[in-house]
Design a protein around this motif. Structure first.
Motif, PDB file in Angstrom:
ATOM      1  N   SER A 199       0.850  -1.202   0.000  1.00  0.00           N
ATOM      2  CA  SER A 199       0.000   0.000   0.000  1.00  0.00           C
ATOM      3  C   SER A 199       0.876   1.239   0.000  1.00  0.00           C
ATOM      4  O   SER A 199       1.955   1.250   0.599  1.00  0.00           O
ATOM      5  CB  SER A 199      -0.909   0.011   1.236  1.00  0.00           C
ATOM      6  OG  SER A 199      -0.155  -0.073   2.433  1.00  0.00           O
ATOM      7  N   TYR A 258      -8.186  -0.947   2.288  1.00  0.00           N
ATOM      8  CA  TYR A 258      -7.245  -1.941   2.783  1.00  0.00           C
ATOM      9  C   TYR A 258      -7.896  -3.319   2.868  1.00  0.00           C
ATOM     10  O   TYR A 258      -7.294  -4.332   2.489  1.00  0.00           O
ATOM     11  CB  TYR A 258      -6.735  -1.538   4.171  1.00  0.00           C
ATOM     12  CG  TYR A 258      -5.694  -0.449   4.170  1.00  0.00           C
ATOM     13  CD1 TYR A 258      -4.335  -0.753   4.077  1.00  0.00           C
ATOM     14  CD2 TYR A 258      -6.048   0.894   4.276  1.00  0.00           C
ATOM     15  CE1 TYR A 258      -3.370   0.239   4.083  1.00  0.00           C
ATOM     16  CE2 TYR A 258      -5.088   1.901   4.282  1.00  0.00           C
ATOM     17  CZ  TYR A 258      -3.750   1.561   4.189  1.00  0.00           C
ATOM     18  OH  TYR A 258      -2.795   2.558   4.190  1.00  0.00           O
ATOM     19  N   ALA A 261       1.443  -2.781   5.146  1.00  0.00           N
ATOM     20  CA  ALA A 261       0.993  -1.386   5.234  1.00  0.00           C
ATOM     21  C   ALA A 261       2.012  -0.591   6.036  1.00  0.00           C
ATOM     22  O   ALA A 261       3.013  -1.118   6.505  1.00  0.00           O
ATOM     23  CB  ALA A 261      -0.394  -1.293   5.876  1.00  0.00           C
TER      24      ALA A 261
END
Length: 522
Positions: free
Chosen positions: A214, A253, A261
């Motif tokens: 991410s 997410y 992350a």
């Protein structure tokens, strides 16, 4: 004999240029996703594969070439974290232009400085973004070659393009330091210096093709190419968040099954705060296996709280605009190393810890951290800044303080300017901050030195109160710190409780200069 993903990644890391890496990854896994744009409405999510990244970026490169962008042309861009931003950046790498990314939250002072110092011939903007008119700012600043690159990009037949750059040692990137206390510095990077930094991150985290990463930070930050290079080396995708806020981003997410992350210390705290709102046993992001990041010191207690409450691993690293990745925690390190160090340097990164006269200090002894290696920048746009930044052996003087352990792990103990000198005694702000983060009523803490006519400086602790806790008093805080074994001469003499610590818009670092300005008596 079957080639492992690590062997493949190390082979790809030998690419001479970023564009060569894009081509080599696209040839291996053209149909695998590389970037996923998370939208507020899941129906608006968009995905780009490695093959499409290469093909579309080459068409954008041809469009830029038709506009007059040539090898060596300086192109500044101020764009949010979007597929189009990654495409434009890769397209500029294909042409061999010099690109100068600018954080999208910056305004006239910083942007004007970057445009002037880089001598940018073109400037890509998002138009009106989040209520701010970047086109009008560009007009005010007299920017040249202004064009919008938000949801549409230049496009043409790649047949017009010359061959891509054959080497990666020329300066083709100019990144800007935050400039919180003075004008920003233009940091000069090559494709090879960025590839070295991204390789360090990738090899430390050892991702797999089944991982989903991410990017919740600005793509224009030095971490943008760092992370993109990791994706290209290991062939896995990342979810992009154009504007990161919690809890709004959580659906993205969860929807895309993010396994890796993070971003910086502040991101860990934000995720942890959301986790604490859930019933016991319920995980904030069920697929999450690892939080990773850098950019700011990590209190040991925050590490333990994340691992305990979020049921995932946490690895933290050390980097800066001048050196995108210096050290990184290893997921297989001990909890002690992961909590209290910044990890170890990769092969090719030399770290010296030096005393006041530049003398080399032994392991365990604090001093200034100096760096040399392929990931180190090639100096500054203003060559006058180089003399003060590098020593005679070519080591970069970071201004950070710390020491190496016997195992080769790096421990940061603060910034030289973060040392508070009280009655002639040096006090580390970080030492006090780490203890304050363990206080049950304190969510975040920053410690600064304020001018004092008798002491030289006095210790001021500025804290955010933890939700639901009573507001701490100075007497309670000093009593707590005494109980933790802090020496009496280091105890705060002033406590300020604020709603929120001032932070920058990139990796959410605390802006201590604002605290000094706010709490220094006029």
């Amino acid at each position: 004999m079957r080639t492992t993903r690590h062997e493949t990644a190390r082979e790809l890391a030998a690419s001479r240029t970023l564009w060569e890496l894009v081509e080599r990854r696209a040839a291996r896994t053209p149909d695998r996703p590389v970037l996923i744009q998370a939208a507020a409405d899941p129906a608006d999510d968009r995905t780009l594969t490695f093959g499409a990244l290469r093909e579309r970026a080459e068409r954008v490169a041809a469009g830029l070439y038709g506009m007059g962008v040539r090898p060596g042309t300086v192109v500044a861009w101020q764009l949010p974290t979007r597929l189009e931003t990654a495409l434009l950046s890769c397209a500029l790498a294909r042409v061999g232009a010099v690109q100068s990314p600018v954080i999208p939250f910056y305004r006239d002072r910083e942007v004007g400085f970057a445009l002037r110092e880089s001598k940018a011939e073109f400037f890509a903007t998002p138009g009106v973004w989040r209520g701010f008119d970047h086109r009008e700012m560009a007009r005010r600043l007299g920017a040249r070659g202004v064009f919008e690159a938000y949801d549409a990009l230049p496009d043409a037949d790649p047949a017009v393009l010359p061959p891509p750059p054959a080497e990666g040692t020329s300066v083709r990137w100019i990144y800007w330091t935050s400039g919180t206390t003075s004008d920003p510095k233009g940091v000069r990077h090559t494709d090879r210096s960025l590839l070295a930094g991204g390789s360090c991150l990738a090899h430390a985290l050892r991702p797999t093709e089944s991982d989903v990463g991410s990017m919740a930070f600005p793509y224009a930050h030095i971490a943008g190419p760092d992370y993109t290079i990791m994706l290209l080396l290991y062939g896995f995708p990342a979810v992009l968040f154009e504007h990161f806020t919690l809890p709004d981003a959580l659906d993205g997410y969860r929807r895309h099954g993010v396994t890796v992350a993070g971003g910086s210390t502040a991101f860990y705290s934000l995720f942890l705060a959301e986790q604490r709102k859930l019933p016991p046993g319920e995980r904030l992001i069920p697929t999450l296996r690892l939080l990773a990041g850098g950019g700011a010191p990590k209190p040991p207690e925050l590490y333990h709280a994340v691992v305990r409450e979020m049921d995932c691993r946490l690895t933290h690293g050390y980097g800066m605009t001048e050196v995108p990745m210096i050290t990184m925690g290893d997921p297989d390190d001990t909890a002690e190393h992961l909590a209290k160090t910044e990890g170890r340097p990769p092969d090719g990164m030399e770290i010296r810890v030096t005393g006041p006269a530049g003398e080399l200090l032994p392991p365990g002894t604090d001093g200034e951290i100096r760096l040399r290696g392929e990931a180190v920048c090639r100096g500054y746009v203003d060559p006058a800044q180089d003399a003060a930044a590098f020593d005679t052996d070519g080591f970069l003087l970071t201004g950070d303080l710390g020491h190496l352990t016997a195992s080769g792990h790096l421990v940061l103990t603060g910034r030289a300017k973060d040392i508070i000198i009280r009655k002639g005694e040096n006090i580390s702000a970080k030492e006090i901050e780490d203890l304050l983060h363990r206080h049950p009523a304190i969510a975040e803490a920053a410690v600064v030195g304020l001018p004092d006519p008798e002491r030289g400086e006095r210790v001021c602790a500025v804290v955010e109160r933890r939700p639901g806790a009573a507001e701490p008093t100075l007497e309670e805080v000093t009593s707590y710190l005494r109980g933790e074994g802090l020496s009496p001469h280091k105890l705060p003499e002033q406590l300020e409780v604020v709603e929120a610590l001032p932070r920058n818009e990139t990796l959410r670092k605390v802006l201590k200069y604002r605290l000094r300005e706010r709490f220094t008596p006029s």
